[in-house]
Design an enzyme around this catalytic site. Structure first.
Site, PDB file in Angstrom:
ATOM      1  N   SER A  18       0.947  -1.274   0.016  1.00 62.49           N
ATOM      2  CA  SER A  18      -0.151  -0.187  -0.012  1.00 62.49           C
ATOM      3  C   SER A  18       0.823   1.304  -0.058  1.00 62.49           C
ATOM      4  O   SER A  18       1.991   1.030   0.298  1.00 62.49           O
ATOM      5  CB  SER A  18      -0.890  -0.044   1.186  1.00 62.49           C
TER       6      SER A  18
ATOM      7  N   TYR B 224      -1.281  -1.343  10.095  1.00 63.90           N
ATOM      8  CA  TYR B 224      -1.587  -1.396   8.785  1.00 63.90           C
ATOM      9  C   TYR B 224      -0.162  -0.932   8.119  1.00 63.90           C
ATOM     10  O   TYR B 224       0.297  -1.624   7.179  1.00 63.90           O
ATOM     11  CB  TYR B 224      -2.659  -0.678   8.484  1.00 63.90           C
TER      12      TYR B 224
HETATM   13  N1  LIG Z   1      -8.601  -0.250  -1.217  1.00 64.55           N
HETATM   14  C1  LIG Z   1      -7.319   0.839  -0.831  1.00 64.55           C
HETATM   15  O1  LIG Z   1      -7.390   1.843  -0.961  1.00 64.55           O
HETATM   16  C2  LIG Z   1      -6.211   0.189  -1.034  1.00 64.55           C
HETATM   17  C3  LIG Z   1      -4.942   0.942  -0.772  1.00 64.55           C
HETATM   18  C4  LIG Z   1      -3.917   0.270  -0.696  1.00 64.55           C
HETATM   19  C5  LIG Z   1      -3.503  -1.086  -0.434  1.00 64.55           C
HETATM   20  N2  LIG Z   1      -4.994  -1.710  -0.608  1.00 64.55           N
HETATM   21  C6  LIG Z   1      -4.949  -3.291  -0.341  1.00 64.55           C
HETATM   22  O2  LIG Z   1      -5.348  -4.172  -1.459  1.00 64.55           O
HETATM   23  C7  LIG Z   1      -5.913  -5.254  -1.011  1.00 64.55           C
HETATM   24  C8  LIG Z   1      -7.476  -5.282  -1.067  1.00 64.55           C
HETATM   25  O3  LIG Z   1      -7.905  -4.272  -0.615  1.00 64.55           O
HETATM   26  P1  LIG Z   1      -9.707  -3.948  -0.876  1.00 64.55           P
HETATM   27  O4  LIG Z   1      -9.871  -2.413  -0.821  1.00 64.55           O
HETATM   28  O5  LIG Z   1     -10.317  -4.903  -1.776  1.00 64.55           O
HETATM   29  O6  LIG Z   1     -10.214  -4.601   0.584  1.00 64.55           O
HETATM   30  P2  LIG Z   1     -11.194  -5.608   1.157  1.00 64.55           P
HETATM   31  O7  LIG Z   1     -11.291  -5.476   2.441  1.00 64.55           O
HETATM   32  O8  LIG Z   1     -12.348  -5.319   0.232  1.00 64.55           O
HETATM   33  O9  LIG Z   1     -10.275  -7.043   0.663  1.00 64.55           O
HETATM   34  C9  LIG Z   1      -9.740  -7.542   1.650  1.00 64.55           C
HETATM   35  C10 LIG Z   1     -10.087  -9.128   1.398  1.00 64.55           C
HETATM   36  O10 LIG Z   1      -9.054 -10.088   2.240  1.00 64.55           O
HETATM   37  C11 LIG Z   1      -9.987 -11.030   2.862  1.00 64.55           C
HETATM   38  N3  LIG Z   1      -9.394 -11.432   4.204  1.00 64.55           N
HETATM   39  C12 LIG Z   1      -8.870 -10.667   5.249  1.00 64.55           C
HETATM   40  N4  LIG Z   1      -8.521 -11.318   5.967  1.00 64.55           N
HETATM   41  C13 LIG Z   1      -8.080 -12.687   5.654  1.00 64.55           C
HETATM   42  C14 LIG Z   1      -7.495 -13.962   6.192  1.00 64.55           C
HETATM   43  N5  LIG Z   1      -7.059 -13.943   7.202  1.00 64.55           N
HETATM   44  N6  LIG Z   1      -7.598 -14.767   5.318  1.00 64.55           N
HETATM   45  C15 LIG Z   1      -8.114 -14.757   3.887  1.00 64.55           C
HETATM   46  N7  LIG Z   1      -8.692 -13.720   3.522  1.00 64.55           N
HETATM   47  C16 LIG Z   1      -8.789 -12.586   4.334  1.00 64.55           C
HETATM   48  C17 LIG Z   1     -11.373 -10.345   3.469  1.00 64.55           C
HETATM   49  O11 LIG Z   1     -12.447 -11.067   3.468  1.00 64.55           O
HETATM   50  C18 LIG Z   1     -11.572  -9.504   1.892  1.00 64.55           C
HETATM   51  O12 LIG Z   1     -12.247 -10.232   0.864  1.00 64.55           O
HETATM   52  C19 LIG Z   1      -5.503  -5.226   0.517  1.00 64.55           C
HETATM   53  O13 LIG Z   1      -4.162  -5.762   0.720  1.00 64.55           O
HETATM   54  C20 LIG Z   1      -5.323  -3.760   1.000  1.00 64.55           C
HETATM   55  O14 LIG Z   1      -4.468  -3.662   1.983  1.00 64.55           O
HETATM   56  C21 LIG Z   1      -6.002  -1.216  -0.753  1.00 64.55           C
END
Ligand SMILES: NC(=O)c1ccc[n+]([C@@H]2O[C@H](COP(=O)([O-])OP(=O)(O)OC[C@H]3O[C@@H](n4cnc5c(N)ncnc54)[C@H](O)[C@@H]3O)[C@@H](O)[C@H]2O)c1
Length: 260
Positions: free
Chosen positions: A140, A165
């Protein structure tokens, strides 16, 4: 069809950006196993994408080595191999920024950082044996933004907080380099995508809507990213176009964090 007949595991594929990776990988000809802790959303997403290609769901907790092993076994049983791992799952939607306890720091690290290692540890021997593999870790831009860590100016009562995080996502950068260094000799590459603020349901839960435009102004392109913006870089890293790209981080945020 740049991923024709490749088998991919997308952790956290049941929602948000993970679902976007899954949809695009199917369009590129890959078979995809969604490995997500959320049973309802994981099975629903797999059902919704069934017409797009070969896709299945396995309930997985990436922090639990037995569960990770079971997910990989289920993938091999269903699709015959594992060629690509998209290490996308994380505690993000439900992240509790106000909990600065050591216990919570460890809990977040167990999923966001160690979970990526746990999944890679299970798939790596398979990839090494077949002399081909692609691992894409997800970090991220939070890893780079010290401004998000600004603490209290109260010198008298100062207490060092944690930002679990951010700390975990910085760890993902190091993990990427470490794994790339080990696996490159076996034609297995490990790279990393660092998304900027991306408009998913999780972001709406995590970042107040009146705060989101601030991130847009920090980007040279003056807008936040969408889940779809992450999938091209993931396909690139997973495809033969990136055969000699290894140990790299690609920041996808329209030009906020610019590393070179
Ligand atoms: N959306 C953003 O702004 C953003 C920015 C930077 C990084 N990210 C990263 O991108 C990725 C996806 O983000 P998103 O916005 O789709 O979030 P999201 O919360 O929709 O997706 C995360 C997914 O991981 C699953 N998960 C959580 N813990 C778990 C575990 N222990 N085992 C298996 N699955 C598990 C959740 O059920 C969910 O489906 C993440 O790694 C997040 O940190 C997101």
């Amino acid at each position: 069809m740049r991923l024709q007949d490749k088998v991919a595991i997308v952790t956290g594929g049941g929602s948000g950006i993970g679902t976007a990776y899954t949809r695009r990988f199917l369009a590129e000809g890959a078979k995809v196993m969604i490995a997500d802790i959320g049973e309802e959303q994981g099975s629903r997403t797999a059902a919704e994408l069934a017409d797009d290609g070969e896709v299945a769901f396995v309930k997985t907790d990436i922090a639990d080595p037995e569960s990770a092993q079971a997910a990989v076994d289920a993938t091999v049983e269903r699709f015959g191999a594992v060629d690509i791992l998209i290490n996308n799952a994380a505690i993000y939607a439900d992240y509790v920024g106000s909990d600065h306890s050591l216990e919570y720091l460890k809990q977040v690290f167990d999923v966001n950082l160690h979970g990526q290692w746990v999944m890679a540890k299970v798939v790596a021997p398979l990839m090494v044996k077949q002399h081909w593999g692609r691992i894409v870790n997800v970090a991220s831009i939070a890893a780079y933004l010290h401004q998000l860590s600004a603490g209290s100016p109260d010198a008298e009562n100062f207490e060092l907080s944690n930002y679990a995080y951010m700390q975990s996502k910085w760890g993902v950068l190091g993990l990427t380099r470490h794994m790339a260094g080990q696996l490159g000799q076996f034609n297995v590459t490990v790279n990393c995508i660092a998304p900027g603020l991306t408009m998913t349901e999780a972001t709406d839960k995590q970042v107040p809507t009146d705060f989101q435009p601030m991130f847009a102004t920090m980007s040279a392109m003056r807008r936040n990213t969408e889940a779809e913006h992450m999938v091209g870089p993931a396909v690139f890293f997973a495809s033969s176009d990136a055969d000699m790209v290894n140990g790299q981080v690609l920041v996808v945020d329209g030009g906020n964090v610019m590393i070179s």
